[in-house]
Design an enzyme around this catalytic site. Structure first.
Site, mmCIF file in Angstrom:
data_model
loop_
_atom_site.group_PDB
_atom_site.id
_atom_site.type_symbol
_atom_site.label_atom_id
_atom_site.label_comp_id
_atom_site.label_asym_id
_atom_site.label_seq_id
_atom_site.Cartn_x
_atom_site.Cartn_y
_atom_site.Cartn_z
ATOM 1 N N HIS A 105 0.904 -1.164 0.053
ATOM 2 C CA HIS A 105 -0.117 0.029 0.036
ATOM 3 C C HIS A 105 0.891 1.407 0.062
ATOM 4 O O HIS A 105 0.381 2.423 0.335
ATOM 5 C CB HIS A 105 -1.010 0.026 1.067
ATOM 6 C CG HIS A 105 -1.858 -1.164 1.068
ATOM 7 N ND1 HIS A 105 -2.763 -1.318 1.990
ATOM 8 C CD2 HIS A 105 -2.784 -1.738 0.154
ATOM 9 C CE1 HIS A 105 -3.695 -2.308 1.783
ATOM 10 N NE2 HIS A 105 -3.601 -2.566 0.379
ATOM 11 N N CYS A 140 8.597 18.152 -8.059
ATOM 12 C CA CYS A 140 8.983 16.744 -8.230
ATOM 13 C C CYS A 140 10.571 16.749 -8.277
ATOM 14 O O CYS A 140 10.969 17.436 -9.317
ATOM 15 C CB CYS A 140 8.589 15.993 -9.619
ATOM 16 S SG CYS A 140 9.058 14.596 -9.878
ATOM 17 N N ASN A 167 -3.170 -12.025 16.078
ATOM 18 C CA ASN A 167 -3.930 -10.851 15.879
ATOM 19 C C ASN A 167 -4.416 -10.552 17.329
ATOM 20 O O ASN A 167 -4.465 -11.709 18.148
ATOM 21 C CB ASN A 167 -5.082 -10.963 14.951
ATOM 22 C CG ASN A 167 -5.233 -9.703 14.643
ATOM 23 O OD1 ASN A 167 -4.630 -8.721 14.016
ATOM 24 N ND2 ASN A 167 -6.784 -9.105 14.791
ATOM 25 N N LEU A 168 -4.579 -9.232 17.833
ATOM 26 C CA LEU A 168 -5.060 -9.099 19.071
ATOM 27 C C LEU A 168 -6.411 -9.657 19.491
ATOM 28 O O LEU A 168 -6.636 -10.259 20.635
ATOM 29 C CB LEU A 168 -5.298 -7.656 19.316
ATOM 30 C CG LEU A 168 -5.711 -6.850 20.777
ATOM 31 C CD1 LEU A 168 -4.425 -7.151 21.552
ATOM 32 C CD2 LEU A 168 -5.854 -5.503 20.600
ATOM 33 N N ALA A 178 0.557 -8.264 19.418
ATOM 34 C CA ALA A 178 1.859 -8.759 18.584
ATOM 35 C C ALA A 178 3.202 -8.689 19.277
ATOM 36 O O ALA A 178 4.214 -9.204 18.779
ATOM 37 C CB ALA A 178 1.764 -7.682 17.450
HETATM 38 C C1 BJW Z 1 -3.442 -5.625 17.117
HETATM 39 C C2 BJW Z 1 -2.739 -4.900 17.998
HETATM 40 C C3 BJW Z 1 -1.826 -5.443 18.598
HETATM 41 C C4 BJW Z 1 -4.615 -3.934 17.242
HETATM 42 N N1 BJW Z 1 -1.347 -6.608 18.405
HETATM 43 N N2 BJW Z 1 -2.881 -6.859 16.462
HETATM 44 C C5 BJW Z 1 -16.352 -5.482 -2.200
HETATM 45 C C6 BJW Z 1 -15.784 -6.555 -2.019
HETATM 46 C C7 BJW Z 1 -14.283 -6.861 -2.053
HETATM 47 C C8 BJW Z 1 -13.505 -5.837 -2.087
HETATM 48 C C9 BJW Z 1 -13.803 -4.600 -2.573
HETATM 49 C C10 BJW Z 1 -15.334 -4.424 -2.576
HETATM 50 N N3 BJW Z 1 -15.574 -3.128 -2.711
HETATM 51 C C11 BJW Z 1 -14.262 -2.441 -3.157
HETATM 52 C C12 BJW Z 1 -13.505 -3.540 -2.794
HETATM 53 C C13 BJW Z 1 -12.025 -3.236 -3.130
HETATM 54 C C14 BJW Z 1 -11.395 -2.461 -2.065
HETATM 55 C C15 BJW Z 1 -11.521 -3.037 -0.692
HETATM 56 O O1 BJW Z 1 -11.364 -3.762 -0.223
HETATM 57 N N4 BJW Z 1 -12.616 -2.288 -0.013
HETATM 58 C C16 BJW Z 1 -13.289 -3.019 1.157
HETATM 59 C C17 BJW Z 1 -13.576 -1.798 2.225
HETATM 60 C C18 BJW Z 1 -14.376 -3.826 1.053
HETATM 61 N N5 BJW Z 1 -9.835 -2.568 -2.075
HETATM 62 C C19 BJW Z 1 -9.190 -1.844 -3.000
HETATM 63 O O2 BJW Z 1 -9.756 -0.816 -3.384
HETATM 64 C C20 BJW Z 1 -7.868 -2.007 -3.055
HETATM 65 N N6 BJW Z 1 -7.409 -2.137 -4.275
HETATM 66 C C21 BJW Z 1 -8.148 -3.092 -5.194
HETATM 67 O O3 BJW Z 1 -8.851 -3.655 -4.949
HETATM 68 O O4 BJW Z 1 -7.694 -2.937 -6.671
HETATM 69 C C22 BJW Z 1 -8.175 -3.956 -7.482
HETATM 70 C C23 BJW Z 1 -7.264 -5.303 -7.486
HETATM 71 C C24 BJW Z 1 -8.233 -6.379 -7.893
HETATM 72 C C25 BJW Z 1 -7.374 -7.405 -7.899
HETATM 73 C C26 BJW Z 1 -6.163 -7.789 -7.558
HETATM 74 C C27 BJW Z 1 -5.647 -6.682 -7.068
HETATM 75 C C28 BJW Z 1 -6.388 -5.268 -7.015
HETATM 76 C C29 BJW Z 1 -6.988 -1.046 -2.477
HETATM 77 C C30 BJW Z 1 -6.990 -0.917 -1.139
HETATM 78 C C31 BJW Z 1 -6.265 0.369 -0.289
HETATM 79 C C32 BJW Z 1 -6.317 0.411 1.110
HETATM 80 N N7 BJW Z 1 -5.625 1.631 1.447
HETATM 81 C C33 BJW Z 1 -5.513 1.997 2.938
HETATM 82 C C34 BJW Z 1 -4.890 3.344 3.016
HETATM 83 C C35 BJW Z 1 -3.466 3.161 2.761
HETATM 84 C C36 BJW Z 1 -2.715 4.514 2.964
HETATM 85 C C37 BJW Z 1 -2.578 4.788 4.503
HETATM 86 O O5 BJW Z 1 -2.145 4.235 5.235
HETATM 87 O O6 BJW Z 1 -3.511 5.762 4.592
HETATM 88 O O7 BJW Z 1 -4.684 0.729 3.370
HETATM 89 S S1 BJW Z 1 -6.981 1.682 3.645
HETATM 90 C C38 BJW Z 1 -6.301 1.087 5.117
HETATM 91 O O8 BJW Z 1 -6.913 -0.388 5.296
HETATM 92 C C39 BJW Z 1 -4.735 0.797 5.063
HETATM 93 C C40 BJW Z 1 -4.371 -0.458 5.353
HETATM 94 O O9 BJW Z 1 -3.263 -0.726 4.864
HETATM 95 C C41 BJW Z 1 -5.719 -1.319 5.267
HETATM 96 C C42 BJW Z 1 -5.968 -2.523 5.951
HETATM 97 O O10 BJW Z 1 -5.970 -1.960 7.272
HETATM 98 P P1 BJW Z 1 -5.331 -3.048 8.677
HETATM 99 O O11 BJW Z 1 -3.806 -2.883 8.415
HETATM 100 O O12 BJW Z 1 -6.185 -4.322 8.515
HETATM 101 O O13 BJW Z 1 -5.581 -2.241 9.957
HETATM 102 P P2 BJW Z 1 -7.018 -2.194 10.771
HETATM 103 O O14 BJW Z 1 -7.139 -1.078 11.752
HETATM 104 O O15 BJW Z 1 -8.323 -2.623 9.973
HETATM 105 O O16 BJW Z 1 -6.873 -3.697 11.520
HETATM 106 C C43 BJW Z 1 -5.662 -3.669 12.495
HETATM 107 C C44 BJW Z 1 -5.791 -5.000 13.203
HETATM 108 O O17 BJW Z 1 -4.939 -5.298 14.106
HETATM 109 C C45 BJW Z 1 -7.158 -5.433 13.949
HETATM 110 O O18 BJW Z 1 -7.570 -6.709 13.663
HETATM 111 C C46 BJW Z 1 -6.962 -5.191 15.493
HETATM 112 O O19 BJW Z 1 -7.621 -6.129 16.123
HETATM 113 C C47 BJW Z 1 -5.267 -5.414 15.457
HETATM 114 N N8 BJW Z 1 -4.553 -5.109 16.454
HETATM 115 N N9 BJW Z 1 -3.566 -3.824 18.121
HETATM 116 C C48 BJW Z 1 -2.015 -7.097 17.270
HETATM 117 N N10 BJW Z 1 -1.159 -4.755 19.600
#
Ligand code: BJW
Length: 238
Positions: free
Chosen positions: A114, A141, A206-207, A224
């Site tokens: 990402h 740039c 995961n937590l 973690a």
């Molecule tokens: C602990 C802890 C501790 C806490 N110890 N654990 C419908 C169905 C399916 C897909 C889609 C849909 N509609 C749209 C889509 C696609 C969309 C998507 O997935 N949407 C969903 C909302 C449904 N995805 C996209 O658009 C992606 N692109 C795409 O699909 O392109 C087409 C493609 C097709 C085929 C192949 C390939 C590509 C792009 C997604 C971009 C996400 N961007 C972000 C922002 C990045 C920049 C930034 O940082 O600002 O990425 S959003 C945000 O979420 C960020 C993260 O990387 C991402 C995931 O979040 P993460 O890391 O899981 O964090 P949390 O907060 O959700 O979870 C934290 C976890 O840690 C929790 O479980 C806690 O319990 C745990 N935790 N403390 C261990 N101490």
């Protein structure tokens, strides 16, 4: 995962998410009080939001880049750095995180699917440049000099980086491990099913149970900073 199984593992793919950096003091996205409670996703993490209000988006990422200087990697990052150095097989560390804590924890070959806070993407020449300053004042740039930089991060609707390489590694791995991610965002959320379909063992650290917990053969729940060093010691047999 049994001790014997850990010792037989040759190819590991690890996926990390915001939870691995939580104990370093970086907000996760979807936890109570997390980034998506403080900001609307549509405003700060979509190309449409950026087109509507670039100052809001540049300010959001400038603040997060600045905050990086005040945090340190935690034992989970250091443990994965140790694993990269000492694991005799193949390891691919894929992170959804845009912070640089894996690198500062000693991992040198991190795939940031990402993007990265410390990188700028030029919308004119499409070049990516290392970046450690604010973008709000529209600096030029470093490659083409146009004032058209944006954060080099992947927003909703955009294609994550290096998907071919990730799917190739998933197709070959014998263990897939997911650490600190909610399993709410695709394509990363689908990696576990991809790995299982190819016969890999799957482990979640995961937590709490994530949205995709039921896809994993084994889940361990807790911070973690404790789970990851313990698991790495198991894999390395120490
Ligand atoms: C602990 C802890 C501790 C806490 N110890 N654990 C419908 C169905 C399916 C897909 C889609 C849909 N509609 C749209 C889509 C696609 C969309 C998507 O997935 N949407 C969903 C909302 C449904 N995805 C996209 O658009 C992606 N692109 C795409 O699909 O392109 C087409 C493609 C097709 C085929 C192949 C390939 C590509 C792009 C997604 C971009 C996400 N961007 C972000 C922002 C990045 C920049 C930034 O940082 O600002 O990425 S959003 C945000 O979420 C960020 C993260 O990387 C991402 C995931 O979040 P993460 O890391 O899981 O964090 P949390 O907060 O959700 O979870 C934290 C976890 O840690 C929790 O479980 C806690 O319990 C745990 N935790 N403390 C261990 N101490």
């Amino acid at each position: 995962m049994a001790q014997g199984q850990a010792n037989m593992t040759q190819k590991i793919v690890i996926l990390t998410g915001a939870g691995i950096s939580a104990e370093s003091g970086i907000d996760t996205f979807r936890s109570a009080g997390g980034l998506w409670e403080q900001h609307r996703v549509e405003d700060v993490a979509t190309p449409e939001g950026f087109a509507r209000d670039p100052d809001l988006v540049l300010g959001f990422y400038d603040a997060r880049r600045e905050a990086l200087a005040k945090v340190e990697p935690n034992p989970a990052h250091h443990a994965l750095g140790r694993l990269e150095r000492e694991f005799p097989g193949e390891l691919l560390l894929v992170t959804q995180n845009v912070d640089d804590l894996h690198e500062r924890g000693g991992a040198e070959k991190v795939l940031h699917m990402h993007g990265e806070l410390k990188s700028a993407l030029c919308m004119a020449c499409e070049m990516r440049s290392p970046w450690d300053a604010a973008m709000i004042e529209r600096p030029p740039c470093p490659v083409c000099q146009a004032p058209t930089l944006r954060p080099d991060v992947v927003w909703f609707g955009e294609m994550p980086y290096q998907m071919e390489r990730i799917y190739a590694a998933l197709a070959e791995c014998d263990l897939f491990v997911s650490i600190g991610t909610s399993g709410a965002v695709y394509p990363a959320a689908g990696f576990v099913q991809e790995a299982r379909a190819q016969g890999a063992a799957t482990l979640e650290l995961n937590l709490e149970p994530s949205e995709g917990s039921h896809y994993f053969e084994e889940s361990r729940h807790g911070p973690a900073g404790q789970l990851v060093p313990d698991w790495v010691a198991e894999v390395l047999g120490s």
